[in-house]
Structure formats: C-alpha cells, structure tokens
Design a protein around this motif. Structure first.
Motif, PDB file in Angstrom:
ATOM      1  N   ALA A 107     -10.059   6.968  -4.944  1.00  0.00           N
ATOM      2  CA  ALA A 107      -9.274   5.952  -4.188  1.00  0.00           C
ATOM      3  C   ALA A 107      -7.790   6.156  -4.191  1.00  0.00           C
ATOM      4  O   ALA A 107      -7.177   5.547  -3.370  1.00  0.00           O
ATOM      5  CB  ALA A 107      -9.508   4.468  -5.037  1.00  0.00           C
TER       6      ALA A 107
ATOM      7  N   HIS B  83     -18.140   9.333  -0.347  1.00  0.00           N
ATOM      8  CA  HIS B  83     -17.918   8.862   1.190  1.00  0.00           C
ATOM      9  C   HIS B  83     -16.501   8.933   1.616  1.00  0.00           C
ATOM     10  O   HIS B  83     -16.458   8.929   2.758  1.00  0.00           O
ATOM     11  CB  HIS B  83     -18.444   7.350   1.279  1.00  0.00           C
ATOM     12  CG  HIS B  83     -17.174   6.280   0.903  1.00  0.00           C
ATOM     13  ND1 HIS B  83     -16.963   5.491   1.555  1.00  0.00           N
ATOM     14  CD2 HIS B  83     -16.468   6.281  -0.079  1.00  0.00           C
ATOM     15  CE1 HIS B  83     -15.939   4.966   1.228  1.00  0.00           C
ATOM     16  NE2 HIS B  83     -15.615   5.196   0.091  1.00  0.00           N
ATOM     17  N   SER B  84     -15.623   9.366   0.715  1.00  0.00           N
ATOM     18  CA  SER B  84     -13.993   9.642   1.250  1.00  0.00           C
ATOM     19  C   SER B  84     -13.922  10.917   2.053  1.00  0.00           C
ATOM     20  O   SER B  84     -15.100  11.636   1.886  1.00  0.00           O
ATOM     21  CB  SER B  84     -13.286   9.713  -0.025  1.00  0.00           C
ATOM     22  OG  SER B  84     -13.529   8.553  -0.517  1.00  0.00           O
TER      23      SER B  84
ATOM     24  N   ASP C 101     -22.264   8.554   3.109  1.00  0.00           N
ATOM     25  CA  ASP C 101     -22.203   7.054   2.872  1.00  0.00           C
ATOM     26  C   ASP C 101     -23.559   6.581   2.067  1.00  0.00           C
ATOM     27  O   ASP C 101     -24.524   7.055   2.673  1.00  0.00           O
ATOM     28  CB  ASP C 101     -22.137   6.227   3.867  1.00  0.00           C
ATOM     29  CG  ASP C 101     -20.779   6.261   4.611  1.00  0.00           C
ATOM     30  OD1 ASP C 101     -19.683   6.256   3.738  1.00  0.00           O
ATOM     31  OD2 ASP C 101     -20.510   6.612   5.747  1.00  0.00           O
TER      32      ASP C 101
ATOM     33  N   ALA D 289      -5.028  -3.352  -0.236  1.00  0.00           N
ATOM     34  CA  ALA D 289      -5.642  -1.844   0.256  1.00  0.00           C
ATOM     35  C   ALA D 289      -5.177  -1.698   1.577  1.00  0.00           C
ATOM     36  O   ALA D 289      -5.460  -0.432   1.889  1.00  0.00           O
ATOM     37  CB  ALA D 289      -7.251  -2.288   0.273  1.00  0.00           C
ATOM     38  N   GLN D 290      -4.460  -2.583   2.178  1.00  0.00           N
ATOM     39  CA  GLN D 290      -3.774  -2.236   3.548  1.00  0.00           C
ATOM     40  C   GLN D 290      -2.286  -1.973   3.682  1.00  0.00           C
ATOM     41  O   GLN D 290      -1.750  -1.463   4.538  1.00  0.00           O
ATOM     42  CB  GLN D 290      -4.097  -3.003   4.607  1.00  0.00           C
ATOM     43  CG  GLN D 290      -5.646  -3.463   4.709  1.00  0.00           C
ATOM     44  CD  GLN D 290      -5.818  -4.933   5.290  1.00  0.00           C
ATOM     45  OE1 GLN D 290      -5.379  -5.797   4.858  1.00  0.00           O
ATOM     46  NE2 GLN D 290      -6.583  -4.822   6.265  1.00  0.00           N
TER      47      GLN D 290
ATOM     48  N   THR E 107     -13.931   0.269  -7.216  1.00  0.00           N
ATOM     49  CA  THR E 107     -13.733  -0.869  -6.340  1.00  0.00           C
ATOM     50  C   THR E 107     -12.933  -0.918  -5.187  1.00  0.00           C
ATOM     51  O   THR E 107     -12.772  -2.221  -4.297  1.00  0.00           O
ATOM     52  CB  THR E 107     -12.862  -1.680  -7.257  1.00  0.00           C
ATOM     53  OG1 THR E 107     -11.500  -1.284  -7.785  1.00  0.00           O
ATOM     54  CG2 THR E 107     -13.577  -2.226  -8.814  1.00  0.00           C
ATOM     55  N   TRP E 108     -12.371  -0.076  -4.804  1.00  0.00           N
ATOM     56  CA  TRP E 108     -11.250   0.091  -3.511  1.00  0.00           C
ATOM     57  C   TRP E 108     -11.948  -0.313  -2.325  1.00  0.00           C
ATOM     58  O   TRP E 108     -11.326  -0.937  -1.496  1.00  0.00           O
ATOM     59  CB  TRP E 108     -10.780   1.734  -3.547  1.00  0.00           C
ATOM     60  CG  TRP E 108      -9.632   1.648  -2.372  1.00  0.00           C
ATOM     61  CD1 TRP E 108      -9.629   2.247  -1.092  1.00  0.00           C
ATOM     62  CD2 TRP E 108      -8.482   1.279  -2.797  1.00  0.00           C
ATOM     63  NE1 TRP E 108      -8.562   2.139  -0.763  1.00  0.00           N
ATOM     64  CE2 TRP E 108      -7.741   1.549  -1.449  1.00  0.00           C
ATOM     65  CE3 TRP E 108      -7.741   0.917  -3.752  1.00  0.00           C
ATOM     66  CZ2 TRP E 108      -6.318   1.476  -1.420  1.00  0.00           C
ATOM     67  CZ3 TRP E 108      -6.206   0.456  -3.742  1.00  0.00           C
ATOM     68  CH2 TRP E 108      -5.650   0.911  -2.398  1.00  0.00           C
ATOM     69  N   ASP E 109     -13.117  -0.146  -2.036  1.00  0.00           N
ATOM     70  CA  ASP E 109     -13.890  -0.500  -1.136  1.00  0.00           C
ATOM     71  C   ASP E 109     -14.180  -2.041  -0.651  1.00  0.00           C
ATOM     72  O   ASP E 109     -14.736  -2.492   0.231  1.00  0.00           O
ATOM     73  CB  ASP E 109     -15.107  -0.029  -0.690  1.00  0.00           C
ATOM     74  CG  ASP E 109     -14.920   1.689  -0.612  1.00  0.00           C
ATOM     75  OD1 ASP E 109     -13.936   2.163   0.143  1.00  0.00           O
ATOM     76  OD2 ASP E 109     -15.564   2.658  -1.350  1.00  0.00           O
ATOM     77  N   ARG E 110     -13.958  -2.679  -1.886  1.00  0.00           N
ATOM     78  CA  ARG E 110     -14.212  -4.222  -1.916  1.00  0.00           C
ATOM     79  C   ARG E 110     -13.076  -4.948  -2.404  1.00  0.00           C
ATOM     80  O   ARG E 110     -12.978  -5.710  -3.485  1.00  0.00           O
ATOM     81  CB  ARG E 110     -15.420  -4.445  -3.012  1.00  0.00           C
ATOM     82  CG  ARG E 110     -16.678  -4.028  -2.217  1.00  0.00           C
ATOM     83  CD  ARG E 110     -17.925  -5.065  -2.909  1.00  0.00           C
ATOM     84  NE  ARG E 110     -17.878  -6.079  -2.777  1.00  0.00           N
ATOM     85  CZ  ARG E 110     -18.254  -7.347  -3.483  1.00  0.00           C
ATOM     86  NH1 ARG E 110     -18.944  -6.831  -4.508  1.00  0.00           N
ATOM     87  NH2 ARG E 110     -17.955  -8.655  -3.244  1.00  0.00           N
TER      88      ARG E 110
ATOM     89  N   THR F  29     -18.701   4.221  -8.163  1.00  0.00           N
ATOM     90  CA  THR F  29     -18.274   3.872  -6.815  1.00  0.00           C
ATOM     91  C   THR F  29     -16.996   2.965  -6.870  1.00  0.00           C
ATOM     92  O   THR F  29     -16.287   2.866  -5.939  1.00  0.00           O
ATOM     93  CB  THR F  29     -19.316   3.138  -5.836  1.00  0.00           C
ATOM     94  OG1 THR F  29     -19.812   1.920  -6.731  1.00  0.00           O
ATOM     95  CG2 THR F  29     -20.495   4.024  -5.360  1.00  0.00           C
TER      96      THR F  29
ATOM     97  N   ALA G  74     -17.996  -2.154  -6.090  1.00  0.00           N
ATOM     98  CA  ALA G  74     -18.626  -1.968  -5.133  1.00  0.00           C
ATOM     99  C   ALA G  74     -20.171  -1.380  -5.234  1.00  0.00           C
ATOM    100  O   ALA G  74     -20.241  -0.311  -5.600  1.00  0.00           O
ATOM    101  CB  ALA G  74     -18.120  -0.768  -4.254  1.00  0.00           C
TER     102      ALA G  74
END
Length: 358
Positions: free
Chosen positions: A48, A41-42, A105, A160-161, A137-140, A135, A293
C-alpha cells in the motif's frame, strides 16, 4: 486455462506482512513456485505504500519497521515514502527470490476437495493446504454516510485519493477524522487552503513522551482482545493516541488543529450541526480510515455475529488452515513481521500433522 495448480501454501498480498510470511516460508524449506506462491494485485512492489501521497516523506512516517533479514538503511528522510518503500520492497523480493506474481486479483477462496482450499484468481486457480492472507486495508477505504451526502455540490474524497495539498489552494476544506492522516492533512493544507475545519466523532487524544515497549504491548493487547471476541479490529494507532510532536504543537497553537464535534448533516454548500451552526465548504476530505479487505474469503463463512473474524494469534478459529497477518494486532509494521513468522510456524506444524497450540 482451467488447470488447477497445486501448492502447499498460498500467500495473498505482498505488503509488509505478506513479504515477511514469504521470507519465513522460504527459510523453513518451502520452495517458491513449487511449495508456495505469493499473489499480489498491485502493479509493482511496495504494498500500500506505493499509493501514498507524494508529500508524505519518509521522515514523517510513523515507525516503519524493517522486513526480516534486511535492514532499511540510508533512506533520505526528505524523499517520498512511496519511493523509498517501493525500492526497498523490490530489493527485498529480489534478494530472497520470493517470486511474487503480479498483478493478480484474488476473486474468491473456496473449500476444495480432500481438505484443500481453492484460490480463484484472475490468473487461474491454485489449490493449497493452507492460506496466509495479507491483504491489508488500503483497498477498502471507509466512507461514513451522513444525511445530505448526495446534495453536496463540492468535492468529496478519501485519504486513499489524496495526492497532496496543492490542489486545494484557495478552497474551504472540511477534514473529517481524528487519526494521524487527518492531522497530517490539516497541517499540510493550512498554508494552501482558504480555510480548514477539523471535525471528529470523539475528542482527539494526544500522547506525550516516547512510545515505549510497554505502551506498545498494552495497545496491541486491546486490539487483540477484540479479534479474539470476533469483533472488527480497531487499528493499533487508534488506541495509542496521536504523537505530540513539534508540528502538531504548532498546529494546536495556530488553531489549525482546533477540533469541532462531528457535524449532523451535509448541505449543498457545506456542513451543518443540529444547533444551527454551519461551515461553508468546497471540499470534504474523509480521513476516516480503512477496513480489512477480506471479501474474497466470504465463501468460507469465517465471520462471527459481531462482524469480525475470530483469530488466535494469526490463526482463524473457524479454520486452522487460514491465517490472517497484518490484521488487527499485527497491522503495524513490526507486528506484521512477527505475525508472518508465527503463521509459518503454525502452518508447518499443521502440514506435518502436529497439534497446533490453541
């Protein structure tokens, strides 16, 4: 538009674990686009890593292990790790013709007809006999909730931000979390921020000396036992302790890494403890880790009462068609490589009708 495309194996995710799995699938005779498909999805290669903050240079990365079949050599330690790894993964995908499809996605994985799995995505549906989920963990990002969260007048953000220390110049920053990210943030922020405060739920454990193979195996075994029991995995780093390098020693000596226990509540202008102590803050930076994730696997009902998914090796106990790589004990870069190989070995046996080891 509604056509279902059939393959033998779908790989979800093209980070370290997903690329390792795709490599081993190709080596054992699975042809990309005919027998396998890798969905990511990236927006581009890099997993990540491509989202890491610019000040995290490659020289400060803890144990980046090369992908199978291609060493990572000659990387400038002063370059951002996001750039180094993105370029390396891009070369790798092209060298082994892995044909990663992105951005795609994955919305849900469901039971299909004739013992196959249906993988529903933003780019249509695939039908597969087996699935390798990578998948990560970065997306959660995990945001713990404390009383008063909604009253805080300053800024709250997660690792993450985080984009670097410069934006915190002249601000009072509370960093929450006792892992490697938390300590890295504090050491970076200290020269810029007006003040920093470090809080953790448990006292941090600093590790002296080299992290040898025996220590690594012991750490992985602790994480592996949790996933065998169907409990949510802890990271390998969480059981190894924090490496006590020169920068950390200096941070301890300077008082930058002066840890306080976790606060009890958030107030409009800072944080507060039950005994009345208070620290004023403009920013709360949550370096509180990530969770796996796996929401797209929910229709398969793989989770145990303990909240995790029981895994033997990489294979889910509830469904031998599904392998989780980069999950629990294989969440490190070297573990992800080994997991990719192990998953492909088991899937080959499964698809050939051979018994799969318990």
């Amino acid at each position: 538009m509604n056509e279902v495309r059939e393959v033998e194996v779908v790989v979800i995710g093209a980070g370290q674990a997903g690329l390792a799995a795709a490599y081993h699938l190709r080596r054992t005779g699975f042809e990309p686009d005919r027998d396998t498909v890798v969905l990511d999805h990236s927006p581009g290669p890099g997993g990540a890593w491509q989202f890491r903050w610019p000040s995290l240079t490659f020289g400060r990365v803890h144990g980046m292990h090369a992908l199978p079949g291609m060493e990572l050599t000659g990387a400038d330690p002063a370059r951002p790790s996001a750039e180094v790894v993105r370029e390396y993964f891009d070369r790798y995908e092209r060298a082994f013709d892995l044909r990663v499809r992105r951005p795609v996605d994955v919305r849900a994985v469901r039971e299909g007809a004739a013992g196959r799995l249906l993988v529903e995505t933003s780019d249509g549906t695939w039908s597969a006999r087996a699935l390798i989920n990578a998948t990560g963990t970065w997306d959660r990002p995990f945001w713990p909730r404390y009383p008063g969260w909604e009253t805080f007048r300053g800024r709250q953000l997660h690792t993450a931000q985080y984009a670097g220390p410069e934006e915190f110049a002249g601000q009072r920053v509370v960093v929450v979390g006792g892992g490697a990210s938390g300590t890295q943030h504090l050491l970076e922020l200290a020269p810029y921020a007006a003040a920093t405060t470090w809080v953790t739920r448990r006292p941090p454990v600093f590790r002296e000396g080299p992290f040898d193979q025996e220590a690594g195996r012991a750490a992985v075994a602790l994480v592996e036992e949790r996933v065998r029991q169907g409990l949510p995995p802890r990271s390998v780093v969480s059981v190894t302790g924090l490496p006590l390098n020169d920068a950390v020693r200096q941070g301890l000596a300077d008082g930058v890494l002066d840890r306080r226990p976790m606060f009890d509540r958030i107030v409009p202008d800072g944080v507060e403890w039950e005994d009345g102590r208070r620290v004023a803050a403009d920013v709360i930076l949550w370096a509180t880790g990530f969770r796996a994730a796996l929401d797209h696997l929910a229709p398969l009902r793989l989770r145990e009462p303990g909240g995790g998914i029981r895994v033997e090796g990489t294979r889910t106990v509830a469904d031998p068609r599904i392998h989780l790589v980069g999950y629990g004990p294989s969440a490190s870069t070297v573990g992800a490589n080994r997991a990719g190989r192990a998953a492909v070995r088991d899937i080959r046996r499964l698809l050939d009708g051979e018994p799969v080891a318990a």
